[in-house]
Design a protein around this motif. Structure first.
Motif, mmCIF file in Angstrom:
data_model
loop_
_atom_site.group_PDB
_atom_site.id
_atom_site.type_symbol
_atom_site.label_atom_id
_atom_site.label_comp_id
_atom_site.label_asym_id
_atom_site.label_seq_id
_atom_site.Cartn_x
_atom_site.Cartn_y
_atom_site.Cartn_z
ATOM 1 N N HIS A 113 -1.556 10.863 -12.219
ATOM 2 C CA HIS A 113 -0.773 9.841 -11.523
ATOM 3 C C HIS A 113 -1.544 9.116 -10.417
ATOM 4 C CE1 HIS A 113 -0.165 13.030 -8.507
ATOM 5 N NE2 HIS A 113 0.249 12.087 -7.687
ATOM 6 N N LYS A 162 -6.680 5.539 -7.775
ATOM 7 C CA LYS A 162 -7.325 5.424 -6.459
ATOM 8 C C LYS A 162 -8.833 5.205 -6.562
ATOM 9 C CE LYS A 162 -3.830 8.170 -4.039
ATOM 10 N NZ LYS A 162 -3.545 9.387 -3.256
ATOM 11 N N SER A 211 4.844 5.524 -6.102
ATOM 12 C CA SER A 211 4.724 5.194 -4.671
ATOM 13 C C SER A 211 5.851 4.285 -4.189
ATOM 14 C CB SER A 211 3.392 4.487 -4.392
ATOM 15 O OG SER A 211 2.295 5.254 -4.804
#
Ligand SMILES: O[C@H]1[C@H](O)[C@@H](O)[C@H](O)[C@@H](O)[C@H]1O
Ligand SMILES: [Fe+2]
Ligand SMILES: [Fe+2]
Length: 312
Positions: free
Chosen positions: A148, A152, A248
């Motif tokens: 998930h 990044k 998020s």
């Protein structure tokens, strides 16, 4: 004394488990309710603070987090998001496997997170292992947890070295009004879209019930990893892709705002996101997962749902 206490705790857990089995609610096909989850969410993070505490900003760390949100709220605009989706949707930056990306992610530091002090691969595995324990039959959910946060990697030079505000932190729709439920909402004042009439109404450029798939979200690791999974033909169930794409989006899944943009399919998927979120947030701990020990299991899941090499 300690031994007695520990003994008591584990015994009571076994009892709790037995009762659940007796009640027969061990089916894993639908999300279990909060009450029946076995995962014990801790009350405090590694610093002894409550999780997601953005208000008590005296510490250096929390001031850094606040400054992060100031930048994010100023710069995430409708046009910026459109450009980013177009550029990164090309997935032409790199070729690598999912596991290689997990290892690469260890070079990343997330400045938006007040609760995480461990290497990113530990966060991935802690989330996945905790969810695996409670949902042993949902292998797609274990893999979803593992990947998930892979988006990044956008912070790394090979991916254009995007600034923190364009990669991490909570996400929110652009193209409509910024809901006060967004943390540090005051910093949206300086976002150009905030003063643009077509963007600063409740529905903005969208229509009621249009479905989240038609909504542009602030750009970051969620939407990027969703694009990577889609472009590479991942066979994860829809709910898995939804979790990756909106994990998020705390203003929705925690605060319950922006629901007027959802459709029926979103509402179904959201149930799984609620399950997932608990593990994402509260599994952050100092107790490390043994990477080599669990690696074969996760490699088998990667092989089941993804090609050997992906375009990123
Ligand atoms: O600080 C955290 C972190 O960056 C997480 O990976 C993201 O999913 C959260 O929403 C965010 O607030
Ligand atoms: Fe994340
Ligand atoms: Fe996470």
């Amino acid at each position: 004394m300690t031994v007695l206490v520990e003994h008591y705790v584990s015994d009571s857990r076994i009892e709790e488990k037995k009762t659940k089995e007796e009640r027969g609610d061990g089916g894993f096909m639908v999300p279990k309710s909060k009450e029946t989850d076995e995962f014990d969410a801790p009350d405090i993070n590694f610093l002894g603070h409550s999780f997601r505490d953005y208000e008590n900003g005296e510490s250096e760390r929390q001031q850094g987090v606040e400054e992060f949100y100031r930048m994010q709220h100023i710069h995430q605009t409708y046009d910026f998001v459109k450009d980013m989706r177009k550029e990164y949707g090309k997935v032409n930056k790199m070729e690598m496997s999912i596991w290689e990306c997990c290892e690469l992610l260890n070079n990343v530091v997330d400045e938006s997170d007040p609760d995480l002090d461990e290497p990113q691969i530990q966060h991935l595995l802690q989330t996945a292992e905790a969810i695996r324990k409670d949902y042993p039959n949902e292998d797609w959910l274990h893999l979803t947890a593992l990947i998930h946060d892979l988006g990044k990697v956008l912070l790394l030079p090979e991916f254009g070295g995007l600034p923190q505000w364009a990669v991490v932190g909570d996400t929110f729709p652009v193209g409509c009004t910024f809901d006060p439920a967004n943390i540090h909402h005051k910093y949206f004042k300086e976002n150009p879209d905030n003063n643009t009439p077509k963007y600063n109404t409740k529905n903005g450029v969208y229509s009621e019930g249009c479905g989240l798939d038609n909504v542009l979200m602030s750009w970051g690791h969620d939407d990027y990893m969703y694009l990577v999974a889609k472009e590479n033909g991942a066979t994860l169930p829809h709910a898995g892709l939804f979790i990756i794409r909106y994990h998020s989006f705390y203003p929705l899944h925690k605060a319950g705002t922006y629901t007027h943009l959802m459709n029926d399919e979103d509402r179904e998927d959201l149930k799984w996101l609620h399950v997932f979120n608990k593990y994402d947030l509260y599994s952050k701990s100092k107790v490390h997962v043994d990477v080599e020990q669990v690696k074969p299991y996760y490699i088998s899941l990667i092989n089941k749902y993804f090609p050997a090499k992906l375009k990123w």
